[in-house]
Design a protein around this motif. Structure first.
Motif, PDB file in Angstrom:
ATOM      1  N   LEU A  91       0.829  -1.205   0.000  1.00  0.00           N
ATOM      2  CA  LEU A  91       0.000   0.000   0.000  1.00  0.00           C
ATOM      3  C   LEU A  91       0.863   1.254   0.000  1.00  0.00           C
ATOM      4  O   LEU A  91       0.545   2.239  -0.672  1.00  0.00           O
ATOM      5  CB  LEU A  91      -0.924   0.012   1.226  1.00  0.00           C
ATOM      6  N   GLU A  92       1.964   1.221   0.741  1.00  0.00           N
ATOM      7  CA  GLU A  92       2.851   2.373   0.756  1.00  0.00           C
ATOM      8  C   GLU A  92       3.451   2.612  -0.625  1.00  0.00           C
ATOM      9  O   GLU A  92       3.554   3.760  -1.085  1.00  0.00           O
ATOM     10  CB  GLU A  92       3.960   2.174   1.796  1.00  0.00           C
ATOM     11  N   ILE A  93       3.842   1.539  -1.301  1.00  0.00           N
ATOM     12  CA  ILE A  93       4.383   1.673  -2.654  1.00  0.00           C
ATOM     13  C   ILE A  93       3.323   2.226  -3.594  1.00  0.00           C
ATOM     14  O   ILE A  93       3.607   3.067  -4.459  1.00  0.00           O
ATOM     15  CB  ILE A  93       4.895   0.308  -3.161  1.00  0.00           C
ATOM     16  N   THR A  94       2.078   1.786  -3.430  1.00  0.00           N
ATOM     17  CA  THR A  94       0.997   2.291  -4.280  1.00  0.00           C
ATOM     18  C   THR A  94       0.758   3.773  -4.030  1.00  0.00           C
ATOM     19  O   THR A  94       0.442   4.528  -4.960  1.00  0.00           O
ATOM     20  CB  THR A  94      -0.292   1.490  -4.029  1.00  0.00           C
ATOM     21  N   GLU A  95       0.928   4.203  -2.789  1.00  0.00           N
ATOM     22  CA  GLU A  95       0.800   5.636  -2.496  1.00  0.00           C
ATOM     23  C   GLU A  95       1.900   6.429  -3.188  1.00  0.00           C
ATOM     24  O   GLU A  95       1.661   7.526  -3.704  1.00  0.00           O
ATOM     25  CB  GLU A  95       0.843   5.872  -0.990  1.00  0.00           C
ATOM     26  N   ARG A  97       3.365   5.506  -5.927  1.00  0.00           N
ATOM     27  CA  ARG A  97       2.971   5.498  -7.337  1.00  0.00           C
ATOM     28  C   ARG A  97       1.897   6.560  -7.600  1.00  0.00           C
ATOM     29  O   ARG A  97       1.934   7.250  -8.622  1.00  0.00           O
ATOM     30  CB  ARG A  97       2.441   4.111  -7.699  1.00  0.00           C
ATOM     31  N   ARG A  98       0.943   6.702  -6.681  1.00  0.00           N
ATOM     32  CA  ARG A  98      -0.123   7.693  -6.869  1.00  0.00           C
ATOM     33  C   ARG A  98       0.428   9.114  -6.869  1.00  0.00           C
ATOM     34  O   ARG A  98      -0.108  10.005  -7.527  1.00  0.00           O
ATOM     35  CB  ARG A  98      -1.181   7.524  -5.772  1.00  0.00           C
ATOM     36  N   ILE A 164       8.410   0.568  -9.526  1.00  0.00           N
ATOM     37  CA  ILE A 164       7.314   0.668  -8.564  1.00  0.00           C
ATOM     38  C   ILE A 164       6.050  -0.004  -9.084  1.00  0.00           C
ATOM     39  O   ILE A 164       5.318  -0.658  -8.338  1.00  0.00           O
ATOM     40  CB  ILE A 164       7.034   2.154  -8.243  1.00  0.00           C
ATOM     41  N   ALA A 165       5.784   0.184 -10.367  1.00  0.00           N
ATOM     42  CA  ALA A 165       4.562  -0.364 -10.960  1.00  0.00           C
ATOM     43  C   ALA A 165       4.910  -1.529 -11.871  1.00  0.00           C
ATOM     44  O   ALA A 165       4.476  -1.589 -13.014  1.00  0.00           O
ATOM     45  CB  ALA A 165       3.834   0.731 -11.737  1.00  0.00           C
ATOM     46  N   GLY A 166       5.702  -2.452 -11.366  1.00  0.00           N
ATOM     47  CA  GLY A 166       6.224  -3.528 -12.193  1.00  0.00           C
ATOM     48  C   GLY A 166       5.213  -4.590 -12.558  1.00  0.00           C
ATOM     49  O   GLY A 166       4.079  -4.619 -12.068  1.00  0.00           O
TER      50      GLY A 166
END
Length: 247
Positions: A91-95, A97-98, A164-166
């Motif tokens: 979730l932190e990585i997705t943040e 990415r956002r 990050i978005a692999g």
């Protein structure tokens, strides 16, 4: 610092100050160890560590070389780290990415060339055509975004976001979306990004990418209680989105 860390830092300093530029061959082991005041065992440990981080390349029978030190090479480890993450770490990585991906997509809208736009379109159409193949959808999803990142003209940003978005994370999300019958909506989000890029509309591209990343984040938040694996599921039934017609 430990002795190994000191050895690593000494070699890194030779690279940073230009003594060993990209592509340079390191001096023979005995010579370099004497020059740096290290034992040969310590030097070997340092070389192994720097080879793991893609700073050095050991060519068997030829010697050890400084790599190209390109962003894509040095930031490769980001993707490997993301593959190992679970739960709240994802979730932190997705943040992250956002925060970055919408900005990068907006930047791409101002810089994308006709050839780069054609590449983005090719992967969008391939996603639409791969209605019954989750692996193909995942492949072209990853390639679609990498083409967008490349269009920013910023190699460091493209490499960072590519990690990050692999593809591994996308694979997990695609399978979740397939189970939720939401794949068609996700392809429509890709189509919205493409059309914003085609019109060189940076604010619209930013908004479309933000909406798309939010889909992934929502899915992750809803599925943190489940194991995020690449187990086989039934392929999604994807309907060609209206926004992509004729794309």
């Amino acid at each position: 610092m430990s002795l190994t860390e000191q050895a690593i830092e000494r070699i890194r300093q030779l690279i940073k100050d230009g003594t060993l530029p990209p592509g340079a061959r390191l001096p023979p082991e005995q010579e370099l160890a004497a020059e740096l005041g290290l034992s040969r065992n310590l030097l070997r440990e340092a070389v192994r560590s720097l080879a793991t981080t893609r700073v050095l390349e050991v060519r068997r029978g030829d010697g050890t070389y400084v790599t190209s030190l390109s962003p894509a090479l040095l930031l490769e480890g980001v993707g490997l780290a993301v593959e190992m993450m679970r739960g709240d770490d994802l979730l932190e990585i997705t943040e992250v990415r956002r925060l970055f991906e919408p900005v990068a997509t907006g930047l791409a809208a101002t810089r994308i060339t006709p050839a780069q736009l054609t590449e983005v379109e090719r992967h969008l159409n391939a996603m639409i055509d791969a209605q019954n193949d989750v692996e193909a959808l995942n492949h072209h999803d990853d390639a679609f975004h990498r083409a967008v990142f490349d269009a920013t003209g910023n190699k460091s940003l493209a490499a960072l976001l590519g990690g990050i978005a692999g593809r591994t994370l996308r694979s997990r999300v695609w399978r979740g979306l397939a189970e939720a019958n939401a794949a068609g909506r996700t392809i429509a989000e890709h189509a919205a990004i493409y059309h914003a890029l085609a019109h060189h509309d940076a604010p619209l591209a930013h908004a479309a990418a933000l909406m798309h990343v939010s889909t992934t984040e929502t899915w992750l938040r809803d599925n943190l209680g489940h194991t995020l694996t690449d187990t086989t599921t039934q392929p999604p039934q994807v309907t060609t989105p209206p926004a992509a017609a004729g794309a």
